[in-house]
Design a protein around this motif. Sequence first.
Motif, PDB file in Angstrom:
ATOM      1  N   MET A 171       0.847  -1.153   0.000  1.00 43.73           N
ATOM      2  CA  MET A 171       0.000   0.000   0.000  1.00 43.73           C
ATOM      3  C   MET A 171       0.906   1.234   0.000  1.00 43.73           C
ATOM      4  O   MET A 171       1.701   1.427   0.901  1.00 43.73           O
ATOM      5  CB  MET A 171      -0.890  -0.052   1.245  1.00 43.73           C
ATOM      6  N   THR A 172       0.790   2.036  -1.012  1.00 42.66           N
ATOM      7  CA  THR A 172       1.551   3.274  -1.111  1.00 42.66           C
ATOM      8  C   THR A 172       0.616   4.383  -1.565  1.00 42.66           C
ATOM      9  O   THR A 172      -0.203   4.185  -2.453  1.00 42.66           O
ATOM     10  CB  THR A 172       2.709   3.130  -2.111  1.00 42.66           C
ATOM     11  N   TYR A 173       0.746   5.536  -0.949  1.00 41.96           N
ATOM     12  CA  TYR A 173      -0.040   6.704  -1.319  1.00 41.96           C
ATOM     13  C   TYR A 173       0.871   7.704  -2.008  1.00 41.96           C
ATOM     14  O   TYR A 173       2.064   7.765  -1.729  1.00 41.96           O
ATOM     15  CB  TYR A 173      -0.648   7.364  -0.076  1.00 41.96           C
ATOM     16  N   THR A 174       0.299   8.513  -2.886  1.00 40.50           N
ATOM     17  CA  THR A 174       1.048   9.577  -3.536  1.00 40.50           C
ATOM     18  C   THR A 174       0.373  10.901  -3.195  1.00 40.50           C
ATOM     19  O   THR A 174      -0.843  11.012  -3.285  1.00 40.50           O
ATOM     20  CB  THR A 174       1.079   9.387  -5.063  1.00 40.50           C
ATOM     21  N   ALA A 175       1.186  11.872  -2.796  1.00 39.13           N
ATOM     22  CA  ALA A 175       0.673  13.203  -2.479  1.00 39.13           C
ATOM     23  C   ALA A 175       1.472  14.226  -3.262  1.00 39.13           C
ATOM     24  O   ALA A 175       2.685  14.097  -3.411  1.00 39.13           O
ATOM     25  CB  ALA A 175       0.808  13.475  -0.990  1.00 39.13           C
ATOM     26  N   THR A 176       0.789  15.226  -3.791  1.00 43.93           N
ATOM     27  CA  THR A 176       1.454  16.336  -4.473  1.00 43.93           C
ATOM     28  C   THR A 176       1.304  17.556  -3.587  1.00 43.93           C
ATOM     29  O   THR A 176       0.188  17.945  -3.227  1.00 43.93           O
ATOM     30  CB  THR A 176       0.825  16.596  -5.850  1.00 43.93           C
ATOM     31  N   GLU A 177       2.446  18.164  -3.228  1.00 45.81           N
ATOM     32  CA  GLU A 177       2.390  19.307  -2.329  1.00 45.81           C
ATOM     33  C   GLU A 177       2.314  20.609  -3.099  1.00 45.81           C
ATOM     34  O   GLU A 177       2.269  20.606  -4.329  1.00 45.81           O
ATOM     35  CB  GLU A 177       3.562  19.266  -1.343  1.00 45.81           C
ATOM     36  N   ALA A 178       2.255  21.711  -2.375  1.00 44.05           N
ATOM     37  CA  ALA A 178       2.008  23.031  -2.964  1.00 44.05           C
ATOM     38  C   ALA A 178       3.027  23.434  -4.022  1.00 44.05           C
ATOM     39  O   ALA A 178       2.710  24.214  -4.913  1.00 44.05           O
ATOM     40  CB  ALA A 178       1.971  24.081  -1.852  1.00 44.05           C
ATOM     41  N   HIS A 179       4.246  22.907  -3.967  1.00 44.98           N
ATOM     42  CA  HIS A 179       5.274  23.262  -4.942  1.00 44.98           C
ATOM     43  C   HIS A 179       5.298  22.297  -6.120  1.00 44.98           C
ATOM     44  O   HIS A 179       6.190  22.366  -6.953  1.00 44.98           O
ATOM     45  CB  HIS A 179       6.649  23.306  -4.266  1.00 44.98           C
ATOM     46  N   GLY A 180       4.339  21.385  -6.184  1.00 49.94           N
ATOM     47  CA  GLY A 180       4.217  20.461  -7.295  1.00 49.94           C
ATOM     48  C   GLY A 180       5.059  19.201  -7.187  1.00 49.94           C
ATOM     49  O   GLY A 180       5.062  18.379  -8.096  1.00 49.94           O
ATOM     50  N   ARG A 181       5.772  19.030  -6.074  1.00 44.39           N
ATOM     51  CA  ARG A 181       6.578  17.813  -5.900  1.00 44.39           C
ATOM     52  C   ARG A 181       5.682  16.672  -5.467  1.00 44.39           C
ATOM     53  O   ARG A 181       4.774  16.852  -4.673  1.00 44.39           O
ATOM     54  CB  ARG A 181       7.671  18.045  -4.866  1.00 44.39           C
ATOM     55  N   LYS A 182       5.962  15.490  -5.992  1.00 45.35           N
ATOM     56  CA  LYS A 182       5.200  14.295  -5.633  1.00 45.35           C
ATOM     57  C   LYS A 182       5.939  13.522  -4.547  1.00 45.35           C
ATOM     58  O   LYS A 182       7.131  13.288  -4.654  1.00 45.35           O
ATOM     59  CB  LYS A 182       4.990  13.410  -6.853  1.00 45.35           C
ATOM     60  N   TRP A 183       5.208  13.138  -3.535  1.00 43.49           N
ATOM     61  CA  TRP A 183       5.724  12.360  -2.422  1.00 43.49           C
ATOM     62  C   TRP A 183       5.068  11.003  -2.428  1.00 43.49           C
ATOM     63  O   TRP A 183       3.859  10.885  -2.599  1.00 43.49           O
ATOM     64  CB  TRP A 183       5.422  13.061  -1.101  1.00 43.49           C
ATOM     65  N   SER A 184       5.852   9.985  -2.221  1.00 46.67           N
ATOM     66  CA  SER A 184       5.355   8.623  -2.091  1.00 46.67           C
ATOM     67  C   SER A 184       5.361   8.285  -0.601  1.00 46.67           C
ATOM     68  O   SER A 184       6.400   8.377   0.054  1.00 46.67           O
ATOM     69  CB  SER A 184       6.273   7.679  -2.863  1.00 46.67           C
ATOM     70  N   ILE A 185       4.207   7.899  -0.069  1.00 45.92           N
ATOM     71  CA  ILE A 185       4.058   7.643   1.364  1.00 45.92           C
ATOM     72  C   ILE A 185       3.657   6.185   1.543  1.00 45.92           C
ATOM     73  O   ILE A 185       2.673   5.732   0.967  1.00 45.92           O
ATOM     74  CB  ILE A 185       2.993   8.570   1.970  1.00 45.92           C
ATOM     75  N   SER A 186       4.451   5.477   2.333  1.00 45.72           N
ATOM     76  CA  SER A 186       4.172   4.050   2.531  1.00 45.72           C
ATOM     77  C   SER A 186       4.414   3.654   3.975  1.00 45.72           C
ATOM     78  O   SER A 186       5.136   4.329   4.710  1.00 45.72           O
ATOM     79  CB  SER A 186       5.028   3.209   1.592  1.00 45.72           C
ATOM     80  N   PRO A 187       3.806   2.540   4.402  1.00 47.48           N
ATOM     81  CA  PRO A 187       4.014   2.079   5.771  1.00 47.48           C
ATOM     82  C   PRO A 187       5.473   1.697   5.995  1.00 47.48           C
ATOM     83  O   PRO A 187       6.138   1.193   5.089  1.00 47.48           O
ATOM     84  CB  PRO A 187       3.124   0.843   5.887  1.00 47.48           C
ATOM     85  N   ALA A 188       5.953   1.935   7.180  1.00 41.77           N
ATOM     86  CA  ALA A 188       7.320   1.539   7.539  1.00 41.77           C
ATOM     87  C   ALA A 188       7.371   0.026   7.687  1.00 41.77           C
ATOM     88  O   ALA A 188       6.376  -0.608   8.047  1.00 41.77           O
ATOM     89  CB  ALA A 188       7.723   2.207   8.845  1.00 41.77           C
ATOM     90  N   THR A 189       8.508  -0.537   7.394  1.00 42.20           N
ATOM     91  CA  THR A 189       8.674  -1.974   7.579  1.00 42.20           C
ATOM     92  C   THR A 189       8.916  -2.256   9.057  1.00 42.20           C
ATOM     93  O   THR A 189       9.292  -1.365   9.823  1.00 42.20           O
ATOM     94  CB  THR A 189       9.855  -2.505   6.745  1.00 42.20           C
ATOM     95  N   SER A 190       8.741  -3.487   9.458  1.00 43.75           N
ATOM     96  CA  SER A 190       8.841  -3.826  10.878  1.00 43.75           C
ATOM     97  C   SER A 190      10.225  -3.529  11.460  1.00 43.75           C
ATOM     98  O   SER A 190      10.344  -3.217  12.635  1.00 43.75           O
ATOM     99  CB  SER A 190       8.491  -5.294  11.106  1.00 43.75           C
ATOM    100  N   ASN A 191      11.280  -3.597  10.657  1.00 44.46           N
ATOM    101  CA  ASN A 191      12.611  -3.308  11.194  1.00 44.46           C
ATOM    102  C   ASN A 191      12.868  -1.801  11.332  1.00 44.46           C
ATOM    103  O   ASN A 191      13.879  -1.407  11.877  1.00 44.46           O
ATOM    104  CB  ASN A 191      13.712  -3.968  10.359  1.00 44.46           C
ATOM    105  N   GLN A 192      11.961  -0.944  10.846  1.00 40.49           N
ATOM    106  CA  GLN A 192      12.096   0.498  10.992  1.00 40.49           C
ATOM    107  C   GLN A 192      11.357   1.022  12.218  1.00 40.49           C
ATOM    108  O   GLN A 192      11.545   2.149  12.615  1.00 40.49           O
ATOM    109  CB  GLN A 192      11.549   1.219   9.754  1.00 40.49           C
ATOM    110  N   ILE A 193      10.496   0.208  12.796  1.00 39.13           N
ATOM    111  CA  ILE A 193       9.671   0.643  13.919  1.00 39.13           C
ATOM    112  C   ILE A 193      10.388   0.305  15.225  1.00 39.13           C
ATOM    113  O   ILE A 193      10.764  -0.835  15.445  1.00 39.13           O
ATOM    114  CB  ILE A 193       8.292  -0.039  13.873  1.00 39.13           C
ATOM    115  N   THR A 194      10.568   1.303  16.057  1.00 38.58           N
ATOM    116  CA  THR A 194      11.224   1.070  17.343  1.00 38.58           C
ATOM    117  C   THR A 194      10.174   0.872  18.421  1.00 38.58           C
ATOM    118  O   THR A 194       9.114   1.500  18.384  1.00 38.58           O
ATOM    119  CB  THR A 194      12.133   2.253  17.723  1.00 38.58           C
TER     120      THR A 194
END
Length: 60
Positions: A1-24
């Motif tokens: 599952m990945t989301y895409t967001a475009t911010e006010a300056h027109g840049r596209k960001w890809s937003i995805s859940p962190a993997t289990s080894n990234q979560i503390t």
Amino acid sequence: MTYTATEAHGRKWSISPATSNQITPARPASIWQAQCAEPMHRTPVMSARAIVAHIRDFPA
């Protein structure tokens, strides 16, 4: 599952859940990470609300 967001300056960001080894255990609510290709930038693992604030405040 990945989301895409475009911010006010027109840049596209890809937003995805962190993997289990990234979560503390000390920060269990920090479950998302975003990245932008131009300029190449990857956020730390954060909550959804913090990701939105980071993208909104990222310099032009």
